[in-house]
Motif scaffolding. Structure first.
Motif, mmCIF file in Angstrom:
data_model
loop_
_atom_site.group_PDB
_atom_site.id
_atom_site.type_symbol
_atom_site.label_atom_id
_atom_site.label_comp_id
_atom_site.label_asym_id
_atom_site.label_seq_id
_atom_site.Cartn_x
_atom_site.Cartn_y
_atom_site.Cartn_z
ATOM 1 N N GLU A 1 0.889 -1.023 0.022
ATOM 2 C CA GLU A 1 0.057 -0.142 0.063
ATOM 3 C C GLU A 1 1.005 1.133 -0.011
ATOM 4 O O GLU A 1 0.326 2.348 0.014
ATOM 5 C CB GLU A 1 -0.790 0.035 1.373
ATOM 6 N N VAL A 2 2.238 1.130 0.083
ATOM 7 C CA VAL A 2 2.977 2.521 -0.006
ATOM 8 C C VAL A 2 3.899 2.299 -1.033
ATOM 9 O O VAL A 2 4.219 1.197 -1.478
ATOM 10 C CB VAL A 2 3.788 2.400 1.468
ATOM 11 N N ARG A 3 4.461 3.366 -1.419
ATOM 12 C CA ARG A 3 5.444 3.901 -2.480
ATOM 13 C C ARG A 3 6.911 2.950 -1.938
ATOM 14 O O ARG A 3 7.562 2.585 -2.742
ATOM 15 C CB ARG A 3 5.725 5.040 -2.882
ATOM 16 N N ARG A 4 7.122 3.486 -0.792
ATOM 17 C CA ARG A 4 8.466 3.098 -0.213
ATOM 18 C C ARG A 4 8.116 2.652 1.096
ATOM 19 O O ARG A 4 7.640 3.402 2.108
ATOM 20 C CB ARG A 4 9.598 4.305 -0.320
ATOM 21 N N ASP B 1 7.062 9.727 6.261
ATOM 22 C CA ASP B 1 5.921 10.198 6.505
ATOM 23 C C ASP B 1 5.152 10.008 7.691
ATOM 24 O O ASP B 1 4.335 10.368 8.345
ATOM 25 C CB ASP B 1 4.943 10.114 5.207
#
Length: 71
Positions: free
Chosen positions: A18-21, A44
Motif C-alpha cells: 500500500e505504500v510507495r516506499r 511520512d
C-alpha cells in the motif's frame, strides 16, 4: 518507516503493498541511531510493532538507554 521485530515480518508484507516506499528497521540487528535514520530519510509515518512484554521489567526509563526509548 516500520520499526519491528519478528512479529512485524508478516505485517510488513501487507504494508508494502500500500505504500510507495517502506523502510524497515529491526532493532535487534540495527546498530545505528533511529533518530538519525528518521532525520536522514524523513518518513511520512513511523510504525512501531514490538511485543515488549519480555522487556517491560528491564526498562531503564531514567537512563535513556532502553531498546524502546525513542527520545
Amino acid at each position: 518507516l516500520l520499526i519491528k521485530e519478528s512479529f512485524g515480518n508478516a505485517f510488513a508484507a501487507f504494508v508494502a503493498l500500500e505504500v510507495r516506499r517502506l523502510d524497515i528497521l529491526d532493532l535487534r540487528y540495527f546498530t545505528g541511531s533511529v533518530q538519525s535514520f528518521i532525520e536522514q530519510h524523513h518518513p511520512d509515518v513511523v510504525l512501531v510493532l514490538y511485543f515488549n512484554a519480555e522487556y517491560s521489567n528491564e526498562m531503564e526509563l531514567t537512563k535513556h538507554r532502553d531498546l524502546f526509548d525513542f527520545r
